[in-house]
Design a protein around this motif. Sequence first.
Motif, PDB file in Angstrom:
ATOM      1  N   LEU A  40       0.824  -1.208   0.000  1.00 36.48           N
ATOM      2  CA  LEU A  40       0.000   0.000   0.000  1.00 36.48           C
ATOM      3  C   LEU A  40       0.861   1.263   0.000  1.00 36.48           C
ATOM      4  O   LEU A  40       0.559   2.242  -0.691  1.00 36.48           O
ATOM      5  CB  LEU A  40      -0.930   0.000   1.210  1.00 36.48           C
ATOM      6  CG  LEU A  40      -2.077  -1.009   1.196  1.00 36.48           C
ATOM      7  CD1 LEU A  40      -2.794  -1.024   2.543  1.00 36.48           C
ATOM      8  CD2 LEU A  40      -3.072  -0.713   0.079  1.00 36.48           C
ATOM      9  N   GLN A  45      -0.950   4.205  -1.890  1.00 34.29           N
ATOM     10  CA  GLN A  45      -2.312   4.104  -1.378  1.00 34.29           C
ATOM     11  C   GLN A  45      -2.453   4.506   0.081  1.00 34.29           C
ATOM     12  O   GLN A  45      -3.555   4.728   0.565  1.00 34.29           O
ATOM     13  CB  GLN A  45      -2.820   2.668  -1.561  1.00 34.29           C
ATOM     14  CG  GLN A  45      -2.848   2.209  -3.014  1.00 34.29           C
ATOM     15  CD  GLN A  45      -3.690   3.147  -3.871  1.00 34.29           C
ATOM     16  OE1 GLN A  45      -4.902   3.212  -3.716  1.00 34.29           O
ATOM     17  NE2 GLN A  45      -3.054   3.876  -4.757  1.00 34.29           N
ATOM     18  N   ALA A  56      -4.723   7.060   4.863  1.00 32.30           N
ATOM     19  CA  ALA A  56      -4.975   6.676   3.475  1.00 32.30           C
ATOM     20  C   ALA A  56      -5.089   7.927   2.619  1.00 32.30           C
ATOM     21  O   ALA A  56      -5.809   8.866   2.960  1.00 32.30           O
ATOM     22  CB  ALA A  56      -6.252   5.847   3.380  1.00 32.30           C
ATOM     23  N   ASP A  57      -4.365   7.940   1.540  1.00 32.24           N
ATOM     24  CA  ASP A  57      -4.398   9.097   0.646  1.00 32.24           C
ATOM     25  C   ASP A  57      -5.659   9.083  -0.199  1.00 32.24           C
ATOM     26  O   ASP A  57      -6.148   8.021  -0.580  1.00 32.24           O
ATOM     27  CB  ASP A  57      -3.180   9.088  -0.285  1.00 32.24           C
ATOM     28  CG  ASP A  57      -1.880   9.255   0.473  1.00 32.24           C
ATOM     29  OD1 ASP A  57      -0.881   8.696   0.021  1.00 32.24           O
ATOM     30  OD2 ASP A  57      -1.874   9.925   1.519  1.00 32.24           O
ATOM     31  N   ASP A  61      -6.954   4.262  -7.257  1.00 32.78           N
ATOM     32  CA  ASP A  61      -6.127   3.060  -7.254  1.00 32.78           C
ATOM     33  C   ASP A  61      -5.275   3.030  -8.511  1.00 32.78           C
ATOM     34  O   ASP A  61      -5.776   2.952  -9.621  1.00 32.78           O
ATOM     35  CB  ASP A  61      -7.033   1.816  -7.206  1.00 32.78           C
ATOM     36  CG  ASP A  61      -6.213   0.529  -7.203  1.00 32.78           C
ATOM     37  OD1 ASP A  61      -4.994   0.609  -7.005  1.00 32.78           O
ATOM     38  OD2 ASP A  61      -6.822  -0.542  -7.397  1.00 32.78           O
ATOM     39  N   SER A  62      -3.954   3.100  -8.328  1.00 34.90           N
ATOM     40  CA  SER A  62      -3.044   3.098  -9.469  1.00 34.90           C
ATOM     41  C   SER A  62      -2.336   1.767  -9.644  1.00 34.90           C
ATOM     42  O   SER A  62      -1.445   1.633 -10.456  1.00 34.90           O
ATOM     43  CB  SER A  62      -1.993   4.203  -9.284  1.00 34.90           C
ATOM     44  OG  SER A  62      -1.283   4.000  -8.068  1.00 34.90           O
ATOM     45  N   ARG A  82      -5.365  -8.100  -4.643  1.00 36.85           N
ATOM     46  CA  ARG A  82      -5.862  -6.732  -4.688  1.00 36.85           C
ATOM     47  C   ARG A  82      -7.007  -6.530  -3.705  1.00 36.85           C
ATOM     48  O   ARG A  82      -7.118  -5.488  -3.045  1.00 36.85           O
ATOM     49  CB  ARG A  82      -6.346  -6.413  -6.102  1.00 36.85           C
ATOM     50  CG  ARG A  82      -6.786  -4.988  -6.331  1.00 36.85           C
ATOM     51  CD  ARG A  82      -5.611  -4.054  -6.331  1.00 36.85           C
ATOM     52  NE  ARG A  82      -5.532  -3.221  -5.146  1.00 36.85           N
ATOM     53  CZ  ARG A  82      -4.489  -2.452  -4.858  1.00 36.85           C
ATOM     54  NH1 ARG A  82      -3.437  -2.441  -5.633  1.00 36.85           N
ATOM     55  NH2 ARG A  82      -4.487  -1.714  -3.769  1.00 36.85           N
ATOM     56  N   ASP A  86      -7.230  -3.719  -0.803  1.00 38.47           N
ATOM     57  CA  ASP A  86      -8.327  -2.748  -0.766  1.00 38.47           C
ATOM     58  C   ASP A  86      -9.036  -2.751   0.583  1.00 38.47           C
ATOM     59  O   ASP A  86      -9.403  -1.693   1.109  1.00 38.47           O
ATOM     60  CB  ASP A  86      -9.327  -3.051  -1.887  1.00 38.47           C
ATOM     61  CG  ASP A  86      -8.783  -2.705  -3.264  1.00 38.47           C
ATOM     62  OD1 ASP A  86      -7.782  -1.962  -3.326  1.00 38.47           O
ATOM     63  OD2 ASP A  86      -9.341  -3.187  -4.266  1.00 38.47           O
ATOM     64  N   ARG A  89      -6.810  -1.006   3.117  1.00 43.21           N
ATOM     65  CA  ARG A  89      -6.818   0.444   2.904  1.00 43.21           C
ATOM     66  C   ARG A  89      -8.117   1.067   3.426  1.00 43.21           C
ATOM     67  O   ARG A  89      -8.102   2.158   4.001  1.00 43.21           O
ATOM     68  CB  ARG A  89      -6.648   0.764   1.423  1.00 43.21           C
ATOM     69  CG  ARG A  89      -6.566   2.260   1.139  1.00 43.21           C
ATOM     70  CD  ARG A  89      -6.339   2.531  -0.344  1.00 43.21           C
ATOM     71  NE  ARG A  89      -6.209   3.963  -0.581  1.00 43.21           N
ATOM     72  CZ  ARG A  89      -7.221   4.811  -0.748  1.00 43.21           C
ATOM     73  NH1 ARG A  89      -8.464   4.345  -0.711  1.00 43.21           N
ATOM     74  NH2 ARG A  89      -7.014   6.100  -0.965  1.00 43.21           N
ATOM     75  N   GLN A  93      -8.296   3.968   6.177  1.00 45.30           N
ATOM     76  CA  GLN A  93      -8.977   5.219   5.868  1.00 45.30           C
ATOM     77  C   GLN A  93      -9.980   5.585   6.956  1.00 45.30           C
ATOM     78  O   GLN A  93     -10.200   6.768   7.247  1.00 45.30           O
ATOM     79  CB  GLN A  93      -9.682   5.094   4.523  1.00 45.30           C
ATOM     80  CG  GLN A  93     -10.131   6.410   3.913  1.00 45.30           C
ATOM     81  CD  GLN A  93     -10.552   6.257   2.476  1.00 45.30           C
ATOM     82  OE1 GLN A  93     -11.024   5.193   2.063  1.00 45.30           O
ATOM     83  NE2 GLN A  93     -10.378   7.301   1.681  1.00 45.30           N
TER      84      GLN A  93
END
Length: 239
Positions: A40, A45, A56-57, A61-62, A82, A86, A89, A93
């Motif tokens: 992350l 992320q 969390a920024d 999602d890149s 993934r 997620d 994250r 967040q």
Amino acid sequence: MTSLSLAEELVLLSYDDSGTATVASPELDYAVAGAVLCDLAVGGQISIDADGRVSADDVPDSGYVPDSGYVPDSDPGRGQGRKLLDRARTRIQAEPGRATRDWVVDLSHGVVDEVLGGLVASGVLRRERDRVLWVLPRTRFAPPDGVEPPAETATRRRLAAAERGAGPVGPRTAALACLLNALDVPDTGAAQPLDAQRHPSAVLGPAAWPIAATTDVVDGYRATVARGVFTATDVATGS
């Protein structure tokens, strides 16, 4: 080339070809949680401030940061890995500002089982149930055809290339090597990359905090176990 997450790579390297773990819990759980945080952080992320506080920024999602030829969606295991990232994250967040070390502990609960389930679902591993001495139940996670999965082979080659100094060491590869060394995982095909040993912060980048926190948690657990053993021995011997 592999698109497995660091958590998936770490679990694969921590199980032998018979499907048996070479690292005991909860040490492996802590390291896999650290791998989630590393992915992350390197992928942008999450952010970690100078005090090790995680948030969390608000960025889309890149995917993963390229490391040794990363190709998106080149492996069926990426979807499962993934999902784990997620979910982690989303939790971060919802609770911004907590210490990296706290997240290593919190994310460790059930994380190895979750990664193994994802590797089984994607066909990288197969779940096998049997009994030891016809009595004790046992579950193993072995390659479907009995040989090392191609994704694991690619990971070992990447680690070996890093040790040989064959090109620059990317942050994900350096992070994986550091986690393996923290766990003393045998026969990974490579030791910690030399660049990561000499200049850990520069090589690891944003993964430096999760690595430090994971190592601290693992070492702390081992110290606690050692103290317990010594205390039990003292009681038994009356000293």
